[in-house]
Design an enzyme around this catalytic site. Sequence first.
Site, PDB file in Angstrom:
ATOM      1  CG  HIS A 175      50.771  42.792  42.612  1.00  0.00           C
ATOM      2  ND1 HIS A 175      49.501  44.209  43.108  1.00  0.00           N
ATOM      3  CD2 HIS A 175      50.305  42.307  41.476  1.00  0.00           C
ATOM      4  CE1 HIS A 175      48.651  43.334  41.968  1.00  0.00           C
ATOM      5  NE2 HIS A 175      49.016  42.854  41.135  1.00  0.00           N
ATOM      6  CG  ASP A 188      46.065  49.639  35.369  1.00  0.00           C
ATOM      7  OD1 ASP A 188      45.373  49.370  34.573  1.00  0.00           O
ATOM      8  OD2 ASP A 188      44.963  49.878  36.674  1.00  0.00           O
ATOM      9  NE  ARG A 204      42.061  45.117  30.778  1.00  0.00           N
ATOM     10  CZ  ARG A 204      43.802  44.081  31.649  1.00  0.00           C
ATOM     11  NH1 ARG A 204      43.593  45.946  31.890  1.00  0.00           N
ATOM     12  NH2 ARG A 204      43.643  42.831  31.964  1.00  0.00           N
ATOM     13  CB  SER A 258      46.727  46.517  34.120  1.00  0.00           C
ATOM     14  OG  SER A 258      46.139  46.404  34.948  1.00  0.00           O
ATOM     15  CE  LYS A 314      46.994  48.091  38.954  1.00  0.00           C
ATOM     16  NZ  LYS A 314      46.240  47.478  38.000  1.00  0.00           N
TER      17      LYS A 314
END
Length: 433
Positions: free
Chosen positions: A82, A161, A168, A183, A187
Amino acid sequence: MRITDIIIKKREGENLTKEEINYFVNGYTQGKITDYQASALLMAICIKGMNEEETENLTFAIRDSGEIVDLSPIDGIKIDKHSTGGVGDKTTLIVAPLVAALGIKVAKMSGRGLGHTGGTVDKLESIPGFKTALTKEEFFAAVNSAGLAVSGQSGNLAPADKKLYALRDVTGTVDNHSLIVSSIMGKKLSSGADGIGLDVKVGSGSFNKNKAAAEKLSQAMVKIGKAAGKKTAALLTDMDAPLGKAIGNSLEVKEAIEVLNGGGDGALVAVCLELAALMLHLGGKGSVDACRDKAAKTLKEGSALQALINMVDAQGGDSSYITNPEKFAAAKYIHPILSDRDGYMTHCNAKEYGKAALILGAGRETKADEIDHSAGIVLEKRRGDKVNKGDVIAYLHTNREKAVEEAEKIILSSTHIEKEPPSAVPLIHGIVM
Ligand code: URA
């Protein structure tokens, strides 16, 4: 329990219990808690903060708000990657095939680009025929046959999320340590891999403007990953300047192919080798140093390029574009930006370059916007390079003739050329294991 009491409790700076956090996340996901109540709580969290325990509980509540993927139909060790997002960040296109070529399975769910940052799904969709909307069975079959697959994010993963992030985004509550940690990790923990390699960006093109913030974020994410039973580590990498030379979808795919052919920009190659080494290490392939050596050797040998070809074939894409990248359609206008002075490039602001690419058609301002896969920027000069008056700094690629002037203005005002060379900025700011 009442949501109003939870909002007031956080407003007064008190810690929320696990039950209160679960009540909020589940209630909001199911539509029982309204947007205005959730906004009030998010703002209270931004102002008063959350402690480690609250952040962990919020992460697990987000993870548990939907399906948790079971990757057991895929043989072998699965390591996910990620990136916290950047400009010109095509590392997944290089690192995923590279680690797959070395025997680690990559079953990756990626997002689309929004604002100044790009997304892997959009980049891959510039390959004609490439399918990113895969059923679970197609996804597993692709990983089993090719060693890797990249699909769009399934709607069932971490739905809390999805809702919270959208809220947000429009309520000024993105920029909070606990909300970002929960968040991202909410995920990632739902996507089922055995381990997670995190690429945490630092600098103007990232939401971590300094190393201290990136370190704090990395430490929190690694701790939560481990608490959830996943091998987790983070690399802190530079995103003050764009990564590599290309910004924009097919332009980045072409640059990734260059690297997988053993060439490419040195900084991009170095960051990719570090990320690959981290993922291979998490996958049990040896020390980070030994894994870096293996990755460098594999990059030269061409088996990583073959892994990308296999993935493109498995996902319905035309892999002749990988073997013959000149087939990618070029934009109608390719406009050079020239330097008006002699000197050294001391700064090229990644976020501003990302904005210029967006204006040229490479990105989207709202989720509904269409991407122009051929649009973007190719940098001819990078931070630290000597520049002579009249040299090309960058080429703008676009089908929107009218966008050229505005994009050029942005590039010129966010590129600094000075008499003295800049001091070196490290590409890798640190590692959190
Ligand atoms: N990326 C995410 O997925 N979530 C955040 O909150 C910030 C960046």
